[in-house]
Design a protein around this motif. Sequence first.
Motif: not given
Length: 537
Positions: A333-361
């Motif tokens: 779930a943390l690696m975005q390989l499973l759907p989940s609820s709750g907040q997951i952030a990398f370096a202070g930025k929400s992964i769920q709020a990232m664009s497709k390009q940002e998630r790819y990078a």
Amino acid sequence: MVSAAPLLQVSHLSVSFAMEDETVAAVKDISFQLEKGQTLALVGESGSGKSVSSSSIMGLLPANAAIAPESSVRFQQQELLTLSEKQLRRVRGDRIAMIFQEPMTSLNPYMPVGEQVAEAIMCHRKVNRKQAVAETLALFEKVQLPDPAKRLGHYPHEFSGGQLQRIMIAMALANKPDILIADEPTTALDVTVQAEVLKLLKDIQAEMGMAILFITHDLGVVKHFADDVVVMCKGEVVETGTVQQIFEQPRHSYTKMLLDAEPKAHGPASAAPAEVVLTAEDVRVRYVLKTNWLGQETEHLDAVKGISLTVRPGQTVGIVGESGSGKSTLGRALMQLLPSSGQIAFAGKSIQAMSKQERYALKQNMQMVFQDPYGSLSPRMTIGDIITEPLTVFTTLTKPERMQRARQALEEVRLDPHCINRYPHEFSGGQRQRIAIARALIMEPKFILLDEPTSALDRSVQLTVLELLKDIQQRHNIGYLFISHDLSVIRAISDEVIVMQRGEVVERGTAQQVFDAPQQPYTQRLIDACMLIDEAA
């Protein structure tokens, strides 16, 4: 007293493999014997020739293998190496049975497990399908598979690792063999299940009087389980003796090295840095089990129930728990390989709020080492191509530059860089796991999720890999989330430890707090089970 006619006599066995550019001698003139009711352990590191020796006995070597003419394998005074394939099939699975190292790849994914065990019975005995299914049910009860009648029709992917191993044991015992060859049967099992499986094998051995050839790299298990030991190194037997002799008076330097190769406890954690690599708040994962005819959910399973954690640069957070506790589900779930609820952030930025390009990078900075290296490495790619695949996607390096980086990565995980053009099936389970670790490390990411990365490794290689992971972590300030059932490994590498049970956190704290002063009975039970396996080892 040694029997005049051993149940199994292996004499001057030598096996080599014809590769594209060379011939590799995998087993070199080894000899040992197995008596009725005896448990003999073949011990050594990955690549020592243990599994090749057992495959020779079973007639399961690949087409490019060659057995030397002077080799002999006699079962009840019958030479096995000269039997035809048809004659071998009468022995294999009937008089000599085998439990393979990786049950998920040994079972047919398209057949219910009950059918697979029943098939093994009908192949060797004149029984009808109804009788075979009844015997299968009795075997599932014998190996203590939960709810055996209901699970007959289930498929392999619907079971945990411990349950799959019990099914493999049931299949191996179906025809009451004289010899059971167990190839790393407890490698990927958590400590409580490992203790249960070993006790189960001992009880069944006492009941049936069979001999066991036990292949393992885990000396803690050997001391608890075996009668006699054969130590192998680079295809040769370097020492033999009783368990007491090997553990109390080892003669060979290699044996002494194996006995000393135990992960050391992690030192006191340094002050945590202010910045954060990964944060998770109230993460939940729910599986829908059943729906009604309108597609509405009628039954579900909460696999992860509101877990929060923080991983900082240079810090290792360890997660422990039994099979089914939700460790790997949380990681995916943390690696975005499973759907989940709750907040997951990398370096202070929400992964769920990232664009497709940002998630790819982001994939450059978030890497994962999976539990099953056989399933996570493409069988159609060389290991050089596998390791350099991230470089191909995210860098502009030329192919020679990428291959040079791959050779360096292989050297770091103690693999010969000259094997860069070989394929995954040409490596042992432990070697495949080191390839998977090399692939994750090559991008020098800021965060790595390690899901059971050392479960298939022998102790000496575990130490090397753990030291390697620590060294790389310190040099590049990487944050690790380390999932394992091996408590000694978790203690050796973790700054903070999280104990999970049934999708929830039952205890957390520094490694020293959790292991030296556990507050919860569940944590204490895990530690007690680990001590049972490693008693006096």
